[in-house]
Every structure is written in C-alpha cells, then in structure tokens.
Design a protein around this motif. Structure first.
Motif, short mmCIF file in Angstrom:
data_model
loop_
_atom_site.label_atom_id
_atom_site.label_comp_id
_atom_site.label_asym_id
_atom_site.label_seq_id
_atom_site.Cartn_x
_atom_site.Cartn_y
_atom_site.Cartn_z
N ASN A 274 0.79 -1.22 0.00
CA ASN A 274 0.00 0.00 0.00
C ASN A 274 0.83 1.27 0.00
N PHE A 275 2.11 1.15 0.29
CA PHE A 275 3.01 2.30 0.25
C PHE A 275 4.22 1.93 -0.61
N PRO A 276 4.05 1.94 -1.92
CA PRO A 276 5.10 1.46 -2.83
C PRO A 276 6.39 2.27 -2.76
N ALA A 277 6.34 3.48 -2.21
CA ALA A 277 7.57 4.25 -2.07
C ALA A 277 8.51 3.67 -1.02
N LEU A 278 7.97 2.87 -0.12
CA LEU A 278 8.80 2.20 0.88
C LEU A 278 9.47 0.98 0.27
N ARG A 279 10.60 0.63 0.80
CA ARG A 279 11.37 -0.49 0.24
C ARG A 279 11.61 -1.57 1.30
N HIS A 280 11.56 -2.82 0.86
CA HIS A 280 11.88 -3.94 1.73
C HIS A 280 13.37 -3.91 2.04
N PRO A 281 13.76 -4.03 3.31
CA PRO A 281 15.18 -3.97 3.65
C PRO A 281 16.00 -5.14 3.11
N PHE A 282 15.34 -6.25 2.77
CA PHE A 282 16.06 -7.45 2.36
C PHE A 282 15.52 -7.98 1.03
N ASP A 283 16.32 -8.83 0.38
CA ASP A 283 15.91 -9.45 -0.88
C ASP A 283 14.96 -10.62 -0.64
N ALA A 284 15.11 -11.30 0.49
CA ALA A 284 14.28 -12.47 0.78
C ALA A 284 13.40 -12.20 1.99
N SER A 285 12.24 -12.86 2.03
CA SER A 285 11.29 -12.68 3.12
C SER A 285 11.70 -13.50 4.33
N ALA A 286 11.12 -13.16 5.47
CA ALA A 286 11.33 -13.91 6.70
C ALA A 286 9.98 -14.06 7.40
N THR A 287 9.93 -14.91 8.41
CA THR A 287 8.69 -15.12 9.15
C THR A 287 8.24 -13.86 9.87
N CYS A 288 9.19 -13.14 10.44
CA CYS A 288 8.90 -11.87 11.11
C CYS A 288 10.18 -11.06 11.20
N TYR A 289 10.03 -9.83 11.66
CA TYR A 289 11.15 -8.90 11.68
C TYR A 289 11.17 -8.15 13.01
N ALA A 290 12.34 -7.66 13.35
CA ALA A 290 12.48 -6.82 14.54
C ALA A 290 13.09 -5.48 14.13
N LEU A 291 12.47 -4.41 14.59
CA LEU A 291 13.00 -3.07 14.41
C LEU A 291 13.61 -2.66 15.75
N VAL A 292 14.90 -2.41 15.75
CA VAL A 292 15.63 -2.18 17.00
C VAL A 292 16.25 -0.79 16.97
N GLU A 293 16.12 -0.08 18.08
CA GLU A 293 16.77 1.23 18.20
C GLU A 293 17.57 1.28 19.48
#
Length: 475
Positions: A274-293
C-alpha cells in the motif's frame, strides 16, 4: 460498567441556556457542526446532544457546575485517537461532549528542571515542536497524535516504553476539574519528582479515561533528545526467536536499548503493497522482523554503538537466531512500522486488539491466535506488530472489503470474545494502553475480579456521585 439513563430535554435546554452566557467557551448544537466530534479513529460513532469547547479551566469549571445542576452526562474528548470509543457520545443524543481542543497552551517550559506544564488539548506533536529548541522532548512515542489529556487518560506507552516507561512514569502533576457542585479545580501541578506528602492523588486520573474528573493541564517530565543512535532491521526465523534476540540486546546495551518492535511478515507485506515508495530492507522474506533502536543523549557514541551491534549480530547469526540484518537511519525503517495501521485500513475493516502479556507468553499467544483464526475464520487475515520489548502486541484481524457484509455485529462480537479469551488464557491484559470504553466494557465485567470492580466503583462514586462523567460506570 453501566450506561447512564437518558436525561429529559428540559435538562439539556436549561444546561445550554446557562452556558450561552459563558464567554470562554464555544457551544455547538447543530448536527453538522457536531459531526467532526462524533466519531474517532477506531470508527466508533455516536450522536451528541451538543459539543462544548472551553478555552480555559475556569470555563470548564463553570460547565461542570452546570452539568451537575442539570444532571447532564459529559464525555471528555481529546484528539479522538483512542481505540475503545471512550471519548465518543453514545447513540442516544443525550450526552454532551466536552472537547479540550481549544485548551492548547504550553503554559511554561523549565529546561533546567526538564519539565513542562501543558494544557490538556495540546497535541503531542506540537508539544515536542516547542520543546525541541531546548533539546528536550516528551518520550511517549506513538503513531497517532493524541492530546496531553488523552495520553494521561489512556496511560499511553508507545514504542519507547522499554526505556522511558509509560505516561504514569513521566507525569509530575495534574490540574483537573472535579464533578461536584462547585466544579472544584484541583491543582497538583508542582514540578516535583519527589513529593511524598500523602496520597498521590494525580494517579487516580491516570489510565481511567476521565472517570474521576476532567484533566485540564499536566506537568510532564522531559528527556533530552538523543544525540547518538543506531537503528537496525532484523529478519528473524520466527516469533519464538524474538525473545532470545531481545534478551541478547538487553544484555549488550542495557539501558541504551530504546525500542524493540516485532513485525510479522504479513504486516510488512501489506505495508509495502500500500506504500510502494517504501522499500523492503532485504531481498528475501522472513517469518517476522524486529526493528531495534539503540540510543543515548550523550553525543559521539555512534561508532561505538555500531561496533557493539555488529559484534552482537555476528553472534546471533552464528546461533541462527537471526537470518539477516541491516543498519539504517531512523527514517529508513520506522515508516515501515508507523504506516502499518493505515495500510491495513485500506484493504478492509480492521478489528484492532491492543493487548499485553508477560514477554515470555507473547509468542505463544500469537501462535494460538493465528491458529484459531485460520481454523475458525480462514477468509480473514491476521496482522500483528508492536512493542514486543514491553510485552505489547497490536493484533489486527482484517475483514477484507468483500467479507464485511458477511460479518454482522453478533459475529464480530463473537470473534472479539474469542480473541480476548485467548488473551486471558495466556495471562494477558485485554487493554494494554487504551483503558476501558464501550468496545471492551463487556470484557471488563467478565475478566476483572469482583473485589477490584467493587473498589473501583466506590472510588468513582466518591469522585462523581451524580454520574456526570464518562460513558459508563465501574461496577
């Protein structure tokens, strides 16, 4: 919790006549004028008898006196960003909304004390805009833009609760108008971090959604804006691995770990769609992701934080606890998280559950909820994301556009009840941040201990004996 009785028309007429001469308040009675105040972000809607917009505390006190005199039910309202319908009038057309949206003064900023006094209608974004020149901010970070009063009423937490705590931990004082014949203004705004001079009365107003009085201003504890930070996006082999990775980051970075958000594969996919301007950080998918700061208000630590993170990621990758990792700026990865609710809403009707668990139970609940939904409602989609580090989970069940007509109120209620049953079976809370409102009042009655309900009801009767405030009564 019980709904209030409908008042006679003569009571409303008397109330409005009395307020007509109040100079520091605007009164809206026409349907079209009231309409913007009759729905919220969660699609809850109702019909207000009127909307009153006080511009200062004295005006709100006068409104309260008139409401008590005429037996008018008042619904306090901020920026309508809650998820349980607590700030929206019911469908009777007899309740009066008190919008704090005209009370938007930042009364004072004390940089040396790291505190601010802000009125209840000040939006979080505007508060932080005024604090930024002082190198300070209020550390409640959430996707919506609530008002200060709503933040307190819901005891909001947000993405950085792990480091800074919820509103309760960052509140120094309040000013509120009580539901008595005098419209008493209780002033507890002293900007003190240590003040053990008896009962800490301000805590009665935190997380109770305006049930004990209407907050007009607050004194907030501020933090220094971070000067060093690292933001990472991790691909995980599964939700069960998230806790192990979180514990490893906590062990390495301690109090510098600021946020740890987990996003399911389905949730990331719908955001990118729904937001095509955003980009996937990786080439391959995963089951889930963590955003860490990882962050600190001390400058000059970026290189050290990056080195420590790289060493940790090597160990996690070697133990197969992560599948991939990427470094980036804050604005590279947080839009993937922040645009999630908007993306989901574009594809149907979202049924939102803001729930919380002991961290050790969160992955098990998520698995149980996914299995139940696939078994009972295979045509619906589950999206989950949220503040994994503090045990929080935003779980959204999406009714696609072509399924909405098949799901009437009874079927939706049954679905909600089943999800909340799973929440309680896993030791969770059915309302992590948003308090109790019309959407989850039945679950308050079902899952709250009788003695707790009895004490809560007694407190509310003490503070609001004539049932002037809020949508429901604790019982």
């Amino acid at each position: 919790m019980q709904s209030a009785a409908i008042m006679p028309a003569s009571a409303l007429d008397g109330f409005l006549v009395e307020l007509a001469g109040l100079p520091a308040a605007d009164i809206l009675t026409a349907g079209t004028a009231c309409a913007p105040y009759e729905s919220d972000i969660a699609n809850c809607s109702g019909k207000a008898a009127a909307v009153v917009l006080p511009r200062d505390t004295a005006a709100l006190s006068a409104i309260m006196r008139a409401a008590v005199r005429h037996g008018i039910r008042l619904i306090a309202q901020g920026n309508r960003s809650g998820l349980v319908g607590a700030a929206i009038a019911d469908g009777s057309g007899s309740q009066v909304i008190v919008s704090l949206s005209r009370m938007r003064q930042v009364r004072s900023i004390d940089p040396a004390n790291r505190s601010v006094i802000a009125e209840a209608g000040v939006l979080l974004s505007e508060l932080n805009r005024q604090l930024e020149p002082h190198g300070l901010y209020f550390p409640i970070d959430i996707g919506s833009d609530p008002a200060v009063g709503g933040l307190i009423g819901a005891n909001a937490g947000g993405s950085r609760l792990l480091r800074h705590g919820d509103v309760r931990h960052n509140l120094l004082g309040i000013e509120a108008v009580l539901a008595d014949a005098d419209g008493t203004v209780i002033e507890l705004l002293a900007p003190l971090r240590k003040n053990n001079t008896g009962v800490d009365l301000k805590q009665l107003f935190v997380g109770t959604g305006g049930a004990f009085g209407i907050i007009t201003a607050a004194t907030l504890d501020l933090k220094r804006i971070d000067q060093s930070s690292q933001t990472l996006f991790l691909a995980l082999p599964g939700h069960a691995a998230a806790l192990e990775v979180l514990l490893a980051f906590e062990q390495t970075f301690g109090d510098l770990l600021c946020a740890f958000e987990v996003i399911s594969e389905a949730a990331l996919d719908i955001t990118l769609r729904n937001f095509p301007a955003l980009r996937h950080p990786f080439d391959a998918s995963a089951t889930c992701y963590a955003l860490v700061e990882i962050a600190s208000s001390m400058p000059g630590l970026d290189q050290l934080l990056a080195q420590q993170a790289e060493h940790l990621l090597e160990r996690l990758y070697g133990r197969a606890q992560i599948a991939n990792a990427a470094f980036g700026r804050t604005d590279s990865f947080w839009p993937l998280r922040d645009n999630l609710p908007l993306a989901i809403a574009r594809e149907g009707l979202p049924l939102s559950f803001d729930v919380a668990f002991p961290r050790s139970q969160l992955a098990a609940f998520r698995a149980a909820a996914a299995q139940w939904l696939e078994r009972q409602h295979p045509q619906l989609q589950l999206y989950d994301f949220g503040h994994f580090a503090d045990g929080g989970c935003h779980l959204i069940v999406l009714l696609p556009h072509d399924q909405i007509e098949r799901y009437g109120i009874a079927r939706i209620v049954a679905l909600r009840s089943a999800i909340y049953q799973l929440v309680c079976e896993h030791g969770g809370s059915f309302s992590a941040e948003h308090g109790v409102g019309p959407l989850n009042a039945p679950y308050y009655r079902k899952y709250t201990a009788p003695k707790v309900k009895q004490i809560s009801a007694a407190l509310q009767h003490l503070m609001d004996p004539q049932a002037v405030l809020g949508r429901y009564r604790y019982s």
